[in-house]
Scaffold this motif. Structure first.
Motif, mmCIF file in Angstrom:
data_model
loop_
_atom_site.group_PDB
_atom_site.id
_atom_site.type_symbol
_atom_site.label_atom_id
_atom_site.label_comp_id
_atom_site.label_asym_id
_atom_site.label_seq_id
_atom_site.Cartn_x
_atom_site.Cartn_y
_atom_site.Cartn_z
ATOM 1 N N PRO A 24 -7.964 -6.535 3.657
ATOM 2 C CA PRO A 24 -9.177 -7.117 3.047
ATOM 3 C C PRO A 24 -10.648 -7.262 4.239
ATOM 4 O O PRO A 24 -11.116 -7.189 4.156
ATOM 5 N N PRO A 25 -9.709 -8.350 4.794
ATOM 6 C CA PRO A 25 -10.909 -8.539 6.205
ATOM 7 C C PRO A 25 -11.765 -7.695 6.764
ATOM 8 O O PRO A 25 -12.468 -8.064 7.563
ATOM 9 N N ALA A 26 -10.645 -6.523 6.940
ATOM 10 C CA ALA A 26 -11.490 -5.772 7.638
ATOM 11 C C ALA A 26 -12.289 -4.550 6.565
ATOM 12 O O ALA A 26 -11.376 -3.661 6.720
ATOM 13 N N PRO A 27 -12.885 -4.223 5.573
ATOM 14 C CA PRO A 27 -13.642 -4.259 5.215
ATOM 15 C C PRO A 27 -14.153 -2.593 5.911
ATOM 16 O O PRO A 27 -14.691 -2.186 6.648
ATOM 17 N N ILE A 28 -14.284 -1.094 4.916
ATOM 18 C CA ILE A 28 -14.709 -0.278 5.225
ATOM 19 C C ILE A 28 -15.763 -0.025 5.029
ATOM 20 O O ILE A 28 -15.705 0.537 2.923
ATOM 21 N N VAL A 29 -16.618 -0.070 4.756
ATOM 22 C CA VAL A 29 -18.645 0.465 3.807
ATOM 23 C C VAL A 29 -18.664 1.587 3.564
ATOM 24 O O VAL A 29 -19.394 1.973 4.853
ATOM 25 N N THR A 30 -19.324 2.239 2.218
ATOM 26 C CA THR A 30 -19.619 3.518 2.400
ATOM 27 C C THR A 30 -21.277 2.998 2.063
ATOM 28 O O THR A 30 -21.882 2.179 2.078
ATOM 29 N N PHE A 31 -22.244 4.471 2.941
ATOM 30 C CA PHE A 31 -22.945 4.403 2.346
ATOM 31 C C PHE A 31 -24.030 5.356 1.171
ATOM 32 O O PHE A 31 -23.590 6.313 1.285
#
Length: 279
Positions: A24-31
């Motif tokens: 979780p400390p490496a989130p994958i952000v979607t747009f």
């Protein structure tokens, strides 16, 4: 900040087995479509971040019509990691639930401002020309050592990680021409790992945690079978694209060529045939 929508990192499991687990400390952000209208996110679907902090915006930001480029997941799927010390060690997915006591998201992770900015030193004054400011909640977005390694993320996420950093530099330098060119090299998303592989992996971890060696080996065997089936499926698609599709087009071309050749031959016969005249 931690996010349930995140990348995976390898964790050494029982008997030295490397198993990818959510981090979780490496989130994958979607747009969203609206966010992708900004040049820094042009044609990007998502991008990974590491050790990112939430950004608080002020009234000045809202008055300048600033743009929130990235947000964490909502509906209690993202949360702040709070406390005097924060452990970022790799752990099993269930253990991350213990850290979910912090404030829940969504949080702004990257913002951009463009225009005449107010002075930070003198009141009622602003910049003479339009300025651009980009704020990201982590410096890892521009550091090579935090680029995902091969196999950790899909090709699309890896391309998004590199493209966002380069697009940001171009936008800040007011050189947007390279952004459109770079967007053409972003690959389509790769095939996702089948659910059967993910389920067998989680079962192996659960059996190992319970100390059931036989159950763990059975789960690992199911995972190996699922991986072999997935590899066979990918090989089938690969061979189909490389050989079957070209052969089909070649066969269609040969058929059309023979049809045209036969049509030309019939036209020559008609032209040579003598005319019959009745008196």
């Amino acid at each position: 900040m931690a996010d349930a929508q995140c990348g995976r990192v390898p964790m050494r499991g029982p008997y030295g087995i490397q198993i990818p687990v959510a981090y979780p400390p490496a989130p994958i952000v979607t747009f969203t479509d609206e966010q992708r209208e900004h040049p820094t996110l042009f044609r990007l679907e998502s991008t990974p971040l590491f050790f990112v902090s939430a950004i608080e915006t002020s009234d000045v930001f809202r008055n300048l019509h600033g743009t929130v480029l990235m947000r964490s997941s909502g509906e209690d799927h993202s949360w702040l990691l709070e406390g005097s010390t924060v452990s970022l060690r790799i752990r099993e997915p269930g253990e991350w639930r213990e850290t979910m006591g912090g404030e829940a998201g969504p949080f702004a992770l990257a913002v951009a401002v463009e225009g005449r900015l107010p002075s930070a030193y003198t009141e009622n004054t602003e910049s003479e020309d339009d300025a651009r400011v980009l704020v990201v909640g982590t410096s890892t977005a521009l550091r090579d050592e935090f680029l995902p390694q091969e196999g950790q993320l899909s090709d699309a996420d890896l391309a998004g990680a590199m493209a966002f950093a380069l697009n940001s530099v171009d936008w800040l330098a007011q050189d947007a021409d390279l952004i459109a060119i770079r967007a053409k090299s972003i690959e389509e998303p790769a095939l996702e790992v089948p659910q059967s592989v993910q389920t067998a992996t989680q079962e192996a971890l659960a059996e190992a945690q319970d100390g059931d060696e036989a159950g763990m080996h059975a789960a690992i065997e199911r995972r190996s079978e699922a991986l072999e089936e997935w590899e066979s499926r990918k090989q089938f698609y690969r061979w189909g694209n490389q050989y079957v599709v070209p052969l089909v087009f070649a066969a269609i071309g040969i058929v059309r060529w023979r049809m045209r050749a036969n049509k030309k031959a019939s036209l020559r016969v008609l032209r040579r045939a003598p005319l019959s005249v009745r008196v």
